[in-house]
Write a protein that holds these residues in place. Sequence first.
Motif, PDB file in Angstrom:
ATOM      1  N   GLY A 340       9.583  39.349 -34.738  1.00 49.33           N
ATOM      2  CA  GLY A 340       8.506  38.481 -34.303  1.00 49.33           C
ATOM      3  C   GLY A 340       9.008  37.092 -33.983  1.00 49.33           C
ATOM      4  N   PHE A 341       8.059  36.173 -33.769  1.00 49.54           N
ATOM      5  CA  PHE A 341       8.416  34.798 -33.437  1.00 49.54           C
ATOM      6  C   PHE A 341       7.420  33.833 -34.070  1.00 49.54           C
ATOM      7  CE2 PHE A 341       5.484  35.959 -29.978  1.00 49.54           C
ATOM      8  CZ  PHE A 341       4.619  34.873 -29.974  1.00 49.54           C
ATOM      9  N   TYR A 342       7.798  32.539 -34.052  1.00 52.82           N
ATOM     10  CA  TYR A 342       6.935  31.484 -34.577  1.00 52.82           C
ATOM     11  C   TYR A 342       7.119  30.230 -33.729  1.00 52.82           C
ATOM     12  CZ  TYR A 342       5.172  27.789 -37.641  1.00 52.82           C
ATOM     13  OH  TYR A 342       4.496  26.705 -38.138  1.00 52.82           O
ATOM     14  N   ILE A 343       6.007  29.609 -33.338  1.00 55.52           N
ATOM     15  CA  ILE A 343       6.025  28.347 -32.590  1.00 55.52           C
ATOM     16  C   ILE A 343       5.250  27.306 -33.410  1.00 55.52           C
ATOM     17  CG2 ILE A 343       5.552  27.217 -30.391  1.00 55.52           C
ATOM     18  CD1 ILE A 343       5.197  29.992 -29.152  1.00 55.52           C
ATOM     19  N   PRO A 344       5.880  26.249 -33.885  1.00 55.49           N
ATOM     20  CA  PRO A 344       5.161  25.255 -34.701  1.00 55.49           C
ATOM     21  C   PRO A 344       3.959  24.649 -33.976  1.00 55.49           C
ATOM     22  CG  PRO A 344       7.528  24.966 -34.917  1.00 55.49           C
ATOM     23  CD  PRO A 344       7.336  25.986 -33.848  1.00 55.49           C
ATOM     24  N   GLU A 345       4.155  24.204 -32.723  1.00 52.87           N
ATOM     25  CA  GLU A 345       3.039  23.620 -31.960  1.00 52.87           C
ATOM     26  C   GLU A 345       3.427  23.650 -30.477  1.00 52.87           C
ATOM     27  OE1 GLU A 345       0.444  19.458 -31.715  1.00 52.87           O
ATOM     28  OE2 GLU A 345       1.876  19.794 -33.352  1.00 52.87           O
ATOM     29  N   TYR A 346       2.941  24.667 -29.751  1.00 51.92           N
ATOM     30  CA  TYR A 346       3.443  24.945 -28.407  1.00 51.92           C
ATOM     31  C   TYR A 346       3.156  23.826 -27.408  1.00 51.92           C
ATOM     32  CZ  TYR A 346      -1.011  25.956 -26.053  1.00 51.92           C
ATOM     33  OH  TYR A 346      -2.253  25.861 -25.466  1.00 51.92           O
ATOM     34  N   SER A 351       6.986  16.017 -30.433  1.00 46.25           N
ATOM     35  CA  SER A 351       8.215  16.612 -30.947  1.00 46.25           C
ATOM     36  C   SER A 351       8.649  17.796 -30.080  1.00 46.25           C
ATOM     37  CB  SER A 351       8.018  17.089 -32.392  1.00 46.25           C
ATOM     38  OG  SER A 351       9.142  17.813 -32.851  1.00 46.25           O
ATOM     39  N   TYR A 352       9.862  17.697 -29.550  1.00 51.30           N
ATOM     40  CA  TYR A 352      10.417  18.793 -28.748  1.00 51.30           C
ATOM     41  C   TYR A 352      10.589  20.049 -29.593  1.00 51.30           C
ATOM     42  CZ  TYR A 352      13.816  21.483 -26.028  1.00 51.30           C
ATOM     43  OH  TYR A 352      14.474  22.497 -25.348  1.00 51.30           O
ATOM     44  N   PHE A 353      11.073  19.910 -30.824  1.00 46.71           N
ATOM     45  CA  PHE A 353      11.390  21.061 -31.653  1.00 46.71           C
ATOM     46  C   PHE A 353      10.144  21.803 -32.131  1.00 46.71           C
ATOM     47  CE2 PHE A 353      15.232  18.498 -31.956  1.00 46.71           C
ATOM     48  CZ  PHE A 353      16.185  19.465 -31.654  1.00 46.71           C
ATOM     49  N   LYS A 354       8.972  21.151 -32.071  1.00 42.45           N
ATOM     50  CA  LYS A 354       7.743  21.865 -32.387  1.00 42.45           C
ATOM     51  C   LYS A 354       7.359  22.841 -31.279  1.00 42.45           C
ATOM     52  CE  LYS A 354       5.543  18.551 -35.528  1.00 42.45           C
ATOM     53  NZ  LYS A 354       4.347  17.683 -35.751  1.00 42.45           N
ATOM     54  N   ARG A 355       7.896  22.634 -30.071  1.00 40.54           N
ATOM     55  CA  ARG A 355       7.613  23.527 -28.951  1.00 40.54           C
ATOM     56  C   ARG A 355       8.640  24.642 -28.818  1.00 40.54           C
ATOM     57  NH1 ARG A 355       8.115  21.051 -24.123  1.00 40.54           N
ATOM     58  NH2 ARG A 355       8.965  19.079 -24.901  1.00 40.54           N
ATOM     59  N   PRO A 388      12.386  25.014 -24.462  1.00 45.24           N
ATOM     60  CA  PRO A 388      11.654  24.643 -23.245  1.00 45.24           C
ATOM     61  C   PRO A 388      12.509  23.763 -22.328  1.00 45.24           C
ATOM     62  CG  PRO A 388      10.310  24.283 -25.214  1.00 45.24           C
ATOM     63  CD  PRO A 388      11.694  24.555 -25.689  1.00 45.24           C
ATOM     64  N   VAL A 389      12.446  24.058 -21.021  1.00 48.45           N
ATOM     65  CA  VAL A 389      13.141  23.244 -20.020  1.00 48.45           C
ATOM     66  C   VAL A 389      12.243  23.116 -18.797  1.00 48.45           C
ATOM     67  CG1 VAL A 389      15.470  23.889 -20.744  1.00 48.45           C
ATOM     68  CG2 VAL A 389      14.302  25.249 -19.025  1.00 48.45           C
ATOM     69  N   GLY A 390      12.356  22.010 -18.094  1.00 47.64           N
ATOM     70  CA  GLY A 390      11.650  21.844 -16.831  1.00 47.64           C
ATOM     71  C   GLY A 390      10.147  21.904 -16.972  1.00 47.64           C
ATOM     72  N   ARG A 391       9.498  22.421 -15.924  1.00 48.01           N
ATOM     73  CA  ARG A 391       8.048  22.493 -15.860  1.00 48.01           C
ATOM     74  C   ARG A 391       7.587  23.939 -15.966  1.00 48.01           C
ATOM     75  NH1 ARG A 391       6.666  19.911 -10.332  1.00 48.01           N
ATOM     76  NH2 ARG A 391       4.535  20.252 -11.102  1.00 48.01           N
ATOM     77  N   LEU A 392       6.296  24.124 -16.127  1.00 55.47           N
ATOM     78  CA  LEU A 392       5.655  25.443 -16.112  1.00 55.47           C
ATOM     79  C   LEU A 392       6.229  26.398 -17.146  1.00 55.47           C
ATOM     80  CD1 LEU A 392       5.204  26.036 -12.280  1.00 55.47           C
ATOM     81  CD2 LEU A 392       3.532  25.168 -13.925  1.00 55.47           C
TER      82      LEU A 392
END
Length: 437
Positions: A340-346, A351-355, A388-392
């Motif tokens: 599975g996976f976990y995202i702190p705050e997408y 904070s970058y690391f929350k995404r 995450p990188v760039g847009r979209l």
Amino acid sequence: MIKKLVLVFIALFAIKSYAQETTASPYSFYGIGALKFKGTVENRSMGGLSIYKDSIHVNLRNPATYADNNLSVLPFNGESRPVKFTVGAGTTSTNLESNSGEAKVNSTTFDYLALSIPVGKFGIGFGLMPYTAVGYKLENINSQGNIDTRFSGEGGLNKAFFSVGYQINKNFSAGIDANYNFGNIQNSTIQFRYNNEGDPLQTQSRENNRSDLSGLNINLGLHYKGKITDKLELQSALTYSPSSNLVSKNTRSFSTITIDSFSGNEFEINTIDADLESSGLDETELTLPSRFSIGSGLGEPNKWFAGVEYTSQNTSDFSNELYSNTGTTFENASTVSLGGFYIPEYNSFSSYFKRVVYRAGLRFENTGLNIQNQSIKEFGISFGVGLPVGRLFSNTNLGFEIGNRGTTDANLIKENFVKFQLSLSLNDRWFNKRKYN
């Protein structure tokens, strides 16, 4: 900028892959080679789990996931779903362990290249990936401590695929993969000869084999995605690949060779082509076994997901008329994957690391290969991140897996491996009307 990065990524790993062996497993000696994982770095980082479906990643293991009408999780203003592009590669370091010693080998692979395009309720995809890989160098030692036989092989089978998924309703989607499999396997066997004093003769004999393989097969998929509470979402998936045939066009030759004692290079003196046509072995058929998978999981959208998946494959149906491996049989294969996976705050802006997406999983696999009454099994535990990188919502995915394959029982070899994978998962909109020139 992203397009330039993709081109550099593809060039570097394509060159590196073809410059090195795509596998270094002695178990690729059997059948049509070691089966490659048909999936992305994201799948592999969750123990091979392939039941999860979203709007920004390509799932290569289930064609039903190419269709997705869930727009609410992405800031596209309902205009269109993104075109998705993904490319991945990896490198593996393996420690080979036997009762008589150890050795370390490395291999680098180009793992997949795929594109997914939304068309209304449909989603189509196409791409290229390796299906099996062959790469080994083995030796048999006689009772006098001399090399009796040396085996080597290279090559493998590749898969070009075209996929179509259809969104049946809000919750259900279905899809089909059409795959064209192609490639070649080359191997050679050197039989060493010695005089009465145990010294090697000046010339040795070598058998060369080459099989050029091609054939079609399909993969069918179903997927369910729906809310069971205000926060919890259920996702379930099922895939089935019926058995199919590969046509194998075969050649065999016998050579007299000399081997340089310092460099180990082989020099051919004379070669004779074998007549396989008279025995009906110039063109044979191999069966690709049927495969079935089913899995389910729960999660909170854009927050976390956990699931389990079971896969079985009728590898006991596999046979190859050209080669007969004494003491080797094929039995039905199976795999259990949990992850599975976990995202702190997408959608965090602070904070970058929350995404960042944090992934983990493990898998237990019976490969279907049985050697000297020993079932060859494999275990892996994996971790990964989606950056995450760039847009979209494009992202770079890093995956890391440690595990083992095989056993040292019955004078066999145990492989302890560490695999690192890297992929780019890029999203863009191609079909929006421009509002301004």
